[in-house]
Motif scaffolding. Structure first.
Motif, PDB file in Angstrom:
ATOM      1  N   ALA A  76      -8.118  -9.119  -5.099  1.00 62.92           N
ATOM      2  CA  ALA A  76      -8.065  -8.874  -3.660  1.00 62.92           C
ATOM      3  C   ALA A  76      -6.795  -8.087  -3.351  1.00 62.92           C
ATOM      4  N   PHE A  77      -6.898  -7.133  -2.451  1.00 63.87           N
ATOM      5  CA  PHE A  77      -5.737  -6.305  -2.137  1.00 63.87           C
ATOM      6  C   PHE A  77      -5.708  -5.969  -0.655  1.00 63.87           C
ATOM      7  N   THR A  78      -4.498  -5.782  -0.135  1.00 58.44           N
ATOM      8  CA  THR A  78      -4.347  -5.344   1.251  1.00 58.44           C
ATOM      9  C   THR A  78      -4.674  -3.863   1.328  1.00 58.44           C
ATOM     10  N   ARG A  79      -5.710  -3.539   2.091  1.00 59.66           N
ATOM     11  CA  ARG A  79      -6.082  -2.138   2.265  1.00 59.66           C
ATOM     12  C   ARG A  79      -5.363  -1.523   3.476  1.00 59.66           C
ATOM     13  N   GLY A  80      -4.995  -2.337   4.439  1.00 59.98           N
ATOM     14  CA  GLY A  80      -4.312  -1.874   5.640  1.00 59.98           C
ATOM     15  C   GLY A  80      -4.392  -2.941   6.713  1.00 59.98           C
ATOM     16  N   PRO A  81      -3.755  -2.728   7.829  1.00 58.97           N
ATOM     17  CA  PRO A  81      -2.851  -1.622   8.155  1.00 58.97           C
ATOM     18  C   PRO A  81      -1.481  -1.815   7.513  1.00 58.97           C
ATOM     19  N   GLY A  82      -0.719  -0.728   7.497  1.00 60.12           N
ATOM     20  CA  GLY A  82       0.607  -0.780   6.911  1.00 60.12           C
ATOM     21  C   GLY A  82       1.153   0.614   6.685  1.00 60.12           C
ATOM     22  N   LEU A  83       2.221   0.703   5.889  1.00 62.76           N
ATOM     23  CA  LEU A  83       2.814   1.991   5.546  1.00 62.76           C
ATOM     24  C   LEU A  83       2.009   2.622   4.417  1.00 62.76           C
ATOM     25  N   LEU A  84       1.635   3.876   4.585  1.00 64.66           N
ATOM     26  CA  LEU A  84       0.733   4.515   3.624  1.00 64.66           C
ATOM     27  C   LEU A  84       1.298   4.519   2.207  1.00 64.66           C
ATOM     28  N   GLY A  85       2.557   4.911   2.051  1.00 67.62           N
ATOM     29  CA  GLY A  85       3.148   4.962   0.718  1.00 67.62           C
ATOM     30  C   GLY A  85       3.188   3.603   0.050  1.00 67.62           C
ATOM     31  N   SER A  86       3.493   2.574   0.821  1.00 65.14           N
ATOM     32  CA  SER A  86       3.532   1.215   0.284  1.00 65.14           C
ATOM     33  C   SER A  86       2.139   0.740  -0.102  1.00 65.14           C
ATOM     34  N   LEU A  87       1.173   0.977   0.774  1.00 68.81           N
ATOM     35  CA  LEU A  87      -0.202   0.557   0.508  1.00 68.81           C
ATOM     36  C   LEU A  87      -0.765   1.236  -0.737  1.00 68.81           C
ATOM     37  N   LEU A  88      -0.445   2.505  -0.911  1.00 67.50           N
ATOM     38  CA  LEU A  88      -0.981   3.249  -2.052  1.00 67.50           C
ATOM     39  C   LEU A  88      -0.598   2.609  -3.381  1.00 67.50           C
ATOM     40  N   VAL A  89       0.613   2.055  -3.447  1.00 73.55           N
ATOM     41  CA  VAL A  89       1.057   1.425  -4.691  1.00 73.55           C
ATOM     42  C   VAL A  89       0.195   0.202  -4.998  1.00 73.55           C
ATOM     43  N   GLY A  90       0.019  -0.662  -4.010  1.00 71.60           N
ATOM     44  CA  GLY A  90      -0.769  -1.872  -4.222  1.00 71.60           C
ATOM     45  C   GLY A  90      -2.241  -1.587  -4.460  1.00 71.60           C
ATOM     46  N   VAL A  91      -2.791  -0.667  -3.675  1.00 68.01           N
ATOM     47  CA  VAL A  91      -4.205  -0.323  -3.804  1.00 68.01           C
ATOM     48  C   VAL A  91      -4.488   0.305  -5.163  1.00 68.01           C
ATOM     49  N   SER A  92      -3.633   1.220  -5.586  1.00 65.68           N
ATOM     50  CA  SER A  92      -3.826   1.893  -6.875  1.00 65.68           C
ATOM     51  C   SER A  92      -3.734   0.908  -8.036  1.00 65.68           C
ATOM     52  N   PHE A  93      -2.769  -0.003  -7.947  1.00 66.70           N
ATOM     53  CA  PHE A  93      -2.626  -0.999  -9.016  1.00 66.70           C
ATOM     54  C   PHE A  93      -3.846  -1.914  -9.061  1.00 66.70           C
ATOM     55  N   ALA A  94      -4.297  -2.357  -7.892  1.00 65.06           N
ATOM     56  CA  ALA A  94      -5.458  -3.255  -7.832  1.00 65.06           C
ATOM     57  C   ALA A  94      -6.690  -2.589  -8.440  1.00 65.06           C
ATOM     58  N   LYS A  95      -6.889  -1.321  -8.115  1.00 61.50           N
ATOM     59  CA  LYS A  95      -8.041  -0.600  -8.654  1.00 61.50           C
ATOM     60  C   LYS A  95      -7.960  -0.480 -10.168  1.00 61.50           C
ATOM     61  N   SER A  96      -6.784  -0.136 -10.668  1.00 61.31           N
ATOM     62  CA  SER A  96      -6.611   0.030 -12.119  1.00 61.31           C
ATOM     63  C   SER A  96      -6.802  -1.300 -12.846  1.00 61.31           C
TER      64      SER A  96
END
Length: 335
Positions: A76-96
């Motif tokens: 499970a990962f936070t998709r938003g809302p939030g800071l785009l750069g910060s979200l990208l790190v978590g989202v990318s890691f979760a996907k990988s």
């Protein structure tokens, strides 16, 4: 039985948690001190820190939970809302991570996570709200009165039309040059002050909506006039100023929240979000709850600020419904 790894990276806290069903096994948070010198979160610095923290934080969460990666059923990962750069790190890691283990992804709305944090269980005695219940979500970016009819059936009864309550508190601290983050500092000084020492104007907003820009302006102009008379006014009156502005903001928040609960006939109420850690807000809500014989739910301090456990509990209820996310989904900065 399900084991869910949860990841939260919406702002400046990197967090990972592991839940077995609705029971928390671990919840690791890495905070970023670098923003204190700037008086607020610097998005670029936040995203860089997330990149440094994400791997060790996830590794610690899995080890603390006493499980193996192969036992994880979903991420499970936070998709938003939030800071785009910060979200990208978590989202990318979760996907990988999910792709590597061939397990499903679960996207979580950050705000829903805060509200559902009341359903995290640490032991068999953990009490959770019954539906319907009313929740006051208060943070640096959001202020909402939410009626929950089920885990994901949420009706927003009212919200701020401009600034959030947490942002208002932080701005008051900044005006007084108290440091960052301002909320805990004002809370600390307020305990030594007189909440009735000074009065500040609150706006008349219809229905259950809020506005905090006027309170900030009232506080700013009040200090401007007093400092013109006495340059040391803030230093001499710091505890009273903190207690007074805190009472103004909390009183404004709870007046509408109390009205909403009474008019909707709700007897179970809760608070969530970063500002729910404020001691005055917690005690005042309990006082109002006792007056009306309400059941009051306040989150543990570890679940007030951004954390992955709240993402995990939201993910768990989505897991039960089979609501999985496509790997192509991008993060979003606003609702």
């Amino acid at each position: 039985m399900s084991i869910i790894l949860a990841i939260e990276s919406s702002c400046d806290d990197t967090s990972a948690a592991v839940l077995r069903d609705d029971r928390i096994l671990s919840n690791v948070i890495a905070s970023q001190k670098v923003h204190e010198q700037y008086g607020g979160v610097v998005p670029e610095l936040a995203s860089r820190a997330h990149q440094q923290n994400i791997v060790p934080v996830v590794d610690a969460a899995i080890k603390n939970a006493g499980i193996e990666k192969s036992q994880i059923d979903a991420v499970a990962f936070t998709r938003g809302p939030g800071l785009l750069g910060s979200l990208l790190v978590g989202v990318s890691f979760a996907k990988s991570f999910a792709q590597a283990l061939d397990i499903p992804l679960i996207e979580v709305n950050h705000l829903q996570g805060h509200v559902l944090s009341h359903f995290i269980k640490e032991n068999d005695d953990s009490q959770v709200p019954r539906f319907p219940f009313l929740c006051l979500l208060v943070s640096g970016g959001h202020t909402q009165i939410i009626l929950l009819k089920s885990h994901f059936e949420m009706e927003i009864l009212g919200q701020t039309i401009d600034d959030a309550a947490g942002e208002c508190i932080d701005k008051a601290a900044k005006i007084m040059e108290l440091g960052y983050p301002g909320g805990p500092i004002i809370d600390k000084f307020a305990k030594e002050g007189n909440p009735d020492a000074f009065q500040f104007a609150t706006p008349h907003i219809p229905n259950y909506d809020y506005s905090f820009s006027g309170i900030k302006t009232s506080f700013l102009y009040f200090l401007r006039d007093r400092l013109a008379e006495d340059p040391d006014f803030i230093e001499k009156n710091k505890p009273d100023l903190c207690a007074s502005i805190q009472k103004c903001i909390v009183g404004f928040l709870l007046k509408k929240f109390e009205k909403a609960a009474l008019q909707k006939g709700i007897n179970q109420v809760a608070i969530a979000g970063g500002v729910s850690a404020n001691s005055y807000l917690r005690s005042e809500l309990q006082r109002i709850g006792d007056k009306h014989h309400w059941k009051v739910f306040v989150p543990k301090f570890q679940f007030c600020t951004d954390n992955a456990a709240m993402v995990g509990i939201a993910g768990y209820y989505k897991f039960l419904k089979g609501e999985f996310a496509d790997i192509s989904l991008p993060p979003y900065t606003r609702d």
